[in-house]
Motif scaffolding. Structure first.
Motif, short mmCIF file in Angstrom:
data_model
loop_
_atom_site.label_atom_id
_atom_site.label_comp_id
_atom_site.label_asym_id
_atom_site.label_seq_id
_atom_site.Cartn_x
_atom_site.Cartn_y
_atom_site.Cartn_z
N GLU A 251 88.64 -42.96 94.28
CA GLU A 251 90.07 -43.21 94.08
C GLU A 251 90.36 -43.42 92.61
N THR A 252 91.43 -42.76 92.12
CA THR A 252 91.82 -42.86 90.72
C THR A 252 93.32 -43.06 90.62
N ASN B 81 94.72 -39.57 84.41
CA ASN B 81 94.07 -40.81 84.84
C ASN B 81 94.66 -41.96 84.04
N VAL B 82 95.25 -42.94 84.74
CA VAL B 82 95.89 -44.07 84.04
C VAL B 82 95.10 -45.36 84.23
N THR B 83 93.80 -45.24 84.55
CA THR B 83 92.97 -46.43 84.75
C THR B 83 92.96 -47.31 83.51
N GLU B 84 92.71 -46.72 82.35
CA GLU B 84 92.63 -47.51 81.12
C GLU B 84 93.97 -48.14 80.79
N ARG B 85 95.07 -47.38 81.05
CA ARG B 85 96.39 -47.93 80.78
C ARG B 85 96.67 -49.13 81.68
N GLN B 86 96.32 -49.00 82.97
CA GLN B 86 96.53 -50.12 83.88
C GLN B 86 95.67 -51.32 83.49
N GLN B 87 94.42 -51.04 83.08
CA GLN B 87 93.55 -52.13 82.65
C GLN B 87 94.12 -52.83 81.42
#
Length: 507
Positions: A223-224, A249-255
């Motif tokens: 999941e991404t 991919n917005v993982t880093e932005r959310q983090q």
């Protein structure tokens, strides 16, 4: 217009010469004439012409069609066949080589000129189109966003490497599949599937974007979190022929957002704690002043009444005076602890302490106290005890608190021992001070012994009062002196060990 170079391949010398003259008349250059298939290949590789006029029937083992096939292996140039043969077999063989023209002899001059012009223009446009496609492909493959394109039926026609990585599908296996099989998304909060909205894009002819709470589920279940947008693809007639999906991919932005939120919360918490600490300090200063004044007045009255009391009054006055002393001790301890917890109020005055001279003076009041309670107090100093560079007032308060506790909890005929030594082999040199008394503390009590307001369970059995702040003050004073304090209680003895080095002051 740039003059085009044309290679003539003709085994009839007269026909070849005639073609050369006509081409020059049209404004083209003829750098070479070949009469066989192999010679045509060699000349083409050597001069790299812009176009080849190829006779189908040539002398030798290789005809014009075979020569064209070989030329195409090395060069991307247009070829026009010139032949007197139009049989079905020859035409089918010629089609395989993808010719730009097929002229039957005899042909008109205008017909030759038109075919050459069309072939050169068509080839130029094809080269430009291929270059644009290459540029677009390189661009889509190098960007950091995932890209998936589909036709009007939502069947996948293109995926770039980022899209392959995020979805878990390779372009070869995804090609021709419905995008709903490849691009599976759910709402991050509700976990409900998100409808394939490329169909809506195609029908509405509008760009659409997903919610920022979208989760992409890859082929392997990974999941991404993503955000994306979809746009219709149109032809020159403004007709929709498909759609393109761009996502990232917005993982880093959310983090980063979560980290920033936590930082804000921590900053708010620190500000609140500082405000609370300030209020606490103000409250303690106010309360200590307000409490001290009436206590001092009460003690003055007690002392006046004690001038001529009855025996019962004397007893009650003694109790009242003891309670006043206890309240005063609590106030003083609270203020001391407040100053220690706010390091900006702590002022150290390091001095050279000659322990052989200073400690006997320090314990003198306790010698009298222990004799009154039938206890035994011993001082053991190591031979050649080196001086200690430390804060006299802080160390005095530590030892007084430890000795006071030892006196309170040691039974009659019990022993209190103050041992002083040093470890010279360590750098810096360590001074070791141990206060031991013949009374054991339960092991369950030891982890909490330095906590504020903590008193040993059933401490009242010994009829000993106290604020529960003495050892907390000892702990913080030890930290201020850059030392360590340890406690152990076994086999009927309790030992507090203070480990100090010469005090190092920050400049």
């Amino acid at each position: 217009m740039t003059e085009a170079n044309i290679l003539v391949v003709e085994d009839e010398a007269i026909v070849a010469k005639d073609l050369q003259n006509r081409l020059k008349k049209f404004g083209y250059a003829v750098p070479a004439i070949a009469s066989s298939g192999q010679e045509a290949i060699n000349k083409a590789v050597e001069i790299k012409p812009d176009l080849v006029l190829m006779d189908v029937r040539l002398k030798g083992q290789m005809d014009g069609i075979e020569a064209a096939e070989e030329i195409h292996k090395y060069l991307d140039i247009p070829i026009i066949y010139l032949t007197a043969y139009a049989d079905e077999n020859t035409l089918e063989r010629a089609k395989i080589t993808d010719p730009f023209g097929y002229l039957l002899k005899p042909f008109k001059e205008r017909e030759l000129q038109t075919n050459i012009a069309i072939a050169l223009t068509k080839h130029r446009l094809e080269k430009q189109l291929k270059a644009n496609e290459k540029w677009l492909s390189t661009l889509l493959n190098s960007i950091s966003d995932g890209v998936i394109a589909s036709d009007i039926h939502q069947l996948v026609t293109f995926m770039n490497p980022v899209a392959e990585k995020l979805t878990g599908w390779q372009q070869e296996e995804a090609f021709g599949r419905n995008i709903s099989e490849i691009f599976i998304t759910v709402d991050a909060i509700t976990r409900q599937p998100i409808e394939n909205y490329l169909q809506k894009v195609i029908k509405s002819n509008h760009i659409k974007s997903l919610s920022i709470t979208t989760i992409l589920i890859a082929k392997d279940g990974t999941e991404t979190p993503i955000d994306d947008s979809a746009s219709p693809i149109k032809n020159d007639q403004d007709e929709i022929i498909g759609a393109v999906l761009v996502f990232r991919n917005v993982t880093e932005r959310q983090q980063a957002i979560e980290a920033r939120q936590k930082q804000r919360e921590q900053e708010q918490l620190v500000a609140q704690l500082e405000q609370i600490n300030s209020l606490k300090n103000d409250f303690l200063n106010l309360v200590s002043h307000e409490l001290r004044s009436p206590l001092c007045n009460i003690k003055g009255i007690i002392q006046t009444l004690q001038l001529s009391p009855t025996s019962q009054q004397q007893h009650l006055l003694s109790l009242l005076e003891a309670e006043c002393d206890r309240e005063m001790e609590l106030i003083n301890d609270l203020l001391d602890l407040q100053r220690l917890e706010n390091s900006s109020y702590v002022l150290l005055a390091p001095d050279v302490l000659l322990l052989q001279q200073w400690l006997p003076w320090l314990i003198e009041p306790f010698q009298i106290r222990t004799q009154e309670h039938q206890q035994n107090l011993y001082l053991n100093l190591a031979a050649n005890q080196p001086p200690l560079f430390s804060d006299r007032t802080s160390l005095e308060r530590i030892l007084i608190e430890l000795l006071n506790n030892a006196c309170k909890y040691t039974p009659a005929s019990g022993e209190i021992i103050l041992d002083v030594g040093y470890i010279a082999v360590e750098v810096p040199q360590k001074t070791i001070i141990t206060v031991s008394n013949s009374a054991e503390i339960p092991a369950t009590e030891l982890p909490k012994i330095f906590e504020k307001f903590y008193r040993i369970t059933n401490a009242d059995i010994w009829n000993q009062g106290g604020t529960g702040l003495g050892l907390a003050i000892v702990q913080r004073l030890t930290d201020q002196l850059q030392g360590k304090i340890q406690v152990e209680s076994t086999q009927g003895w309790t030992r507090f060990t203070l480990i100090l080095s010469d005090l190092e002051l920050n400049s």
